[in-house]
Scaffold this motif. Structure first.
Motif, PDB file in Angstrom:
ATOM      1  N   ALA A 100     -15.210   3.730   6.636  1.00 26.76           N
ATOM      2  CA  ALA A 100     -14.571   4.416   7.766  1.00 26.76           C
ATOM      3  C   ALA A 100     -15.598   4.958   8.745  1.00 26.76           C
ATOM      4  N   GLY A 101     -16.780   5.299   8.256  1.00 26.40           N
ATOM      5  CA  GLY A 101     -17.808   5.859   9.121  1.00 26.40           C
ATOM      6  C   GLY A 101     -18.614   4.841   9.885  1.00 26.40           C
ATOM      7  N   CYS A 102     -18.400   3.562   9.623  1.00 24.55           N
ATOM      8  CA  CYS A 102     -19.259   2.553  10.266  1.00 24.55           C
ATOM      9  C   CYS A 102     -19.014   2.432  11.769  1.00 24.55           C
ATOM     10  N   GLU A 103     -17.779   2.565  12.221  1.00 28.72           N
ATOM     11  CA  GLU A 103     -17.529   2.503  13.668  1.00 28.72           C
ATOM     12  C   GLU A 103     -18.182   3.679  14.387  1.00 28.72           C
ATOM     13  N   PRO A 104     -18.038   4.935  13.912  1.00 25.42           N
ATOM     14  CA  PRO A 104     -18.788   6.028  14.550  1.00 25.42           C
ATOM     15  C   PRO A 104     -20.297   5.812  14.524  1.00 25.42           C
ATOM     16  N   VAL A 105     -20.824   5.281  13.434  1.00 26.73           N
ATOM     17  CA  VAL A 105     -22.271   5.036  13.360  1.00 26.73           C
ATOM     18  C   VAL A 105     -22.689   3.967  14.365  1.00 26.73           C
ATOM     19  N   VAL A 106     -21.874   2.926  14.505  1.00 28.64           N
ATOM     20  CA  VAL A 106     -22.174   1.878  15.487  1.00 28.64           C
ATOM     21  C   VAL A 106     -22.220   2.460  16.893  1.00 28.64           C
ATOM     22  N   VAL A 133     -29.426   7.476   2.419  1.00 29.95           N
ATOM     23  CA  VAL A 133     -29.293   6.928   3.772  1.00 29.95           C
ATOM     24  C   VAL A 133     -27.829   6.836   4.194  1.00 29.95           C
ATOM     25  N   LEU A 134     -26.926   6.656   3.229  1.00 29.08           N
ATOM     26  CA  LEU A 134     -25.513   6.485   3.556  1.00 29.08           C
ATOM     27  C   LEU A 134     -24.748   7.792   3.679  1.00 29.08           C
ATOM     28  N   VAL A 135     -25.404   8.919   3.425  1.00 27.96           N
ATOM     29  CA  VAL A 135     -24.718  10.213   3.535  1.00 27.96           C
ATOM     30  C   VAL A 135     -24.121  10.420   4.934  1.00 27.96           C
ATOM     31  N   PRO A 136     -24.865  10.171   6.012  1.00 29.43           N
ATOM     32  CA  PRO A 136     -24.241  10.330   7.332  1.00 29.43           C
ATOM     33  C   PRO A 136     -23.045   9.415   7.533  1.00 29.43           C
ATOM     34  N   PHE A 137     -23.040   8.245   6.898  1.00 30.21           N
ATOM     35  CA  PHE A 137     -21.913   7.319   7.026  1.00 30.21           C
ATOM     36  C   PHE A 137     -20.654   7.960   6.459  1.00 30.21           C
ATOM     37  N   TRP A 138     -20.750   8.477   5.211  1.00 32.80           N
ATOM     38  CA  TRP A 138     -19.503   8.969   4.633  1.00 32.80           C
ATOM     39  C   TRP A 138     -19.081  10.312   5.203  1.00 32.80           C
TER      40      TRP A 138
END
Length: 490
Positions: free
Chosen positions: A303-309, A251-256
């Motif tokens: 680092a990917g959490c802001e784009p995901v948000v 599930v976290l692959v898109p995040f990183w």
């Protein structure tokens, strides 16, 4: 210089941290000690600046935790739970350092909390527990240095690096990857600061005692690392990519991925993004375990959490995100935490064998006690219990005294250094062997016969299930002559 970063999301991050602490505490004693924890407890009773297979920090913290919180499984694991709380907060701070909003910071805290590797190392004491916290702290301080250009952050980096080296040498791979990436893609101005040498000096002062111990003992850690690479190097390389995807959570692959792109597009931070593929190459080159690279991958997740948000601004996408995180939490918990009955762990072992390594140690001590009872009372003053690995040795040290067992000996890792049987101990010798070793240990002893086997009550096929216990007449030569042959580094 005006600080343009958002305020720290104290309340929601505190809530996530509290939930993690409650869950880990509630489950901390459900199974039992892990084999490594038993070893750390014994190492903590033999405090030194180093051990053949590790630096001193984890044994020291284990001893402190049991001294303060009680000499129990739960008391030992308090220190791991506290480290886990620090990891959650540091993830949120990394997101904030990169300009992440309160929602992004909260998401970073949640993302690490549902990741499999985090739950695995947060549940129990291991060198990887404190290594993960140290790597994330180094990532945070490196980002601060790159964002502000303030060379004084080299001091924080040096201090953290020194402490990390006192726990696990793998952090040197992270430093190498970050430095090379910074030199290649820049900005290189951070290397012009006079504080750089001060940071290096701090790191050497803090790590120095252990490095000196390794040097005067002929660098045994290199022997251990070489053995790991020889035994598991091919498998580690083959499984590197699949486990990078699976050990955090798919599930976290898109995040990183989003985090890598986000950092690579920002000139001041792009070296951190490119450090990850460099680190992956280093781990593959040495045949290291895939989880060695995961801490830096978590920096990319943050680092990917802001784009995901931003992606999840629409209600439907928020629902998809929430469902994905819930799925990650459930699957990670089942695989890494003691939520299943112990008898069901055979289904988990192919994915995470460490779960099963927390079951069956009292039964092992029972089997050894039964073997010891077969030695005539008038021969026990010259009899010896010898184990093939440190997990068996640690279990007998922990559970043996209540079963009337004497001091044991082992040639595995630092047990070899701590004590050797006297030459007056001419036998019998009770051998506790490893199931997969094909009783090779018996060649060092005479007239051996199997008098028992280890079997855990849950009936699961863990590393000790079926271990043969042999009773031998004695060693083939005096212990002082035999002892060098019994040393095992892996």
């Amino acid at each position: 210089m005006t600080d343009s970063r958002p305020a720290f999301a104290l309340r929601p991050v505190s809530v996530v941290t509290a939930i993690v602490v409650i869950v880990l505490t509630a489950l901390s004693a459900r199974y039992g000690y892990h084999r490594d924890e038993l070893y750390f407890l014994t190492a903590g009773d033999h405090l030194a600046w180093g051990y053949v297979d590790q630096p001193p920090l984890t044994p020291l913290l284990s001893r402190l935790s049991t001294a303060v919180f009680g000499d129990t499984v739960m008391g030992l694991r308090v220190i791991a739970t506290l480290a886990a709380a620090g990891i959650v907060v540091t993830m949120a701070l990394i997101s904030r350092e990169l300009g992440g909003s309160a929602r992004a910071q909260t998401l970073a805290a949640v993302a690490v909390a549902v990741s499999g590797q985090f739950l695995a190392v947060g549940h129990m004491v291991s060198t990887a527990t404190f290594d993960l916290l140290a790597w994330l702290a180094i990532g945070l301080f490196a980002l601060k240095l790159l964002r502000t250009g303030d060379g004084r952050w080299w001091i924080a980096l040096g201090l953290t690096l020194g402490l990390a080296v006192q726990n696990k040498y793998l952090v040197l791979l992270l430093v190498a990857a970050l430095l090379v990436a910074q030199l290649v893609v820049g900005p290189r101005t951070v290397f012009r600061s006079r504080w750089l040498l001060a940071g290096v000096a701090v790191a050497l002062v803090v790590a120095g005692p252990n490095l000196y111990w390794q040097a005067i003992n002929d660098w045994p850690q290199l022997t251990v690392a070489s053995g790991i690479s020889e035994d598991d190097g091919v498998e580690n390389r083959l499984m590197f990519i699949p486990l990078q995807l699976a050990q955090l959570s798919p599930v976290l692959v898109p995040f990183w991925i989003a985090g890598f792109v986000h950092l690579a597009r920002r000139p001041e931070f792009r070296a951190v993004a490119y450090a990850y593929p460099l680190l992956a190459v280093l781990v593959l080159a040495i045949g290291g375990k895939p989880y060695y690279a995961l801490p830096l991958l978590l920096v990319l997740v943050a680092a990917g959490c802001e784009p995901v948000v931003r992606w999840a601004e629409q209600p439907v996408r928020r629902g998809v995100l929430a469902a994905g995180l819930a799925l990650a939490a459930i699957t990670s918990a089942v695989i890494t935490l003691p939520v299943l009955p112990a008898s069901a762990l055979d289904a988990i072992t192919p994915i995470n064998k460490e779960q099963a390594e927390q079951v069956g140690w009292p039964e092992l001590a029972d089997a050894v006690a039964a073997g010891w009872a077969q030695i005539p009372a008038d021969q026990r003053d010259r009899a010896v219990i010898f184990t093939q690995n440190y997990g068996e040795a640690g279990a007998i040290e922990r559970f043996g005294p209540s079963r009337g067992l004497p001091t044991l000996y082992s040639g595995h890792m630092s047990y070899w250094d701590w004590a050797a049987p006297p030459d007056s101990a001419t036998g019998p010798v009770l051998l506790v062997q490893y199931p997969e070793a094909e009783r090779a240990l018996e060649r060092h002893f005479t007239d051996c016969r199997v008098v028992g086997t280890v079997s855990n009550a849950a009936g699961i096929a863990n590393g000790e299930e079926g271990a043969p216990i042999a009773l031998c007449a004695g060693p083939i030569k005096p212990w002082s002559a035999l002892w060098p042959e019994l040393r095992r580094f892996y």
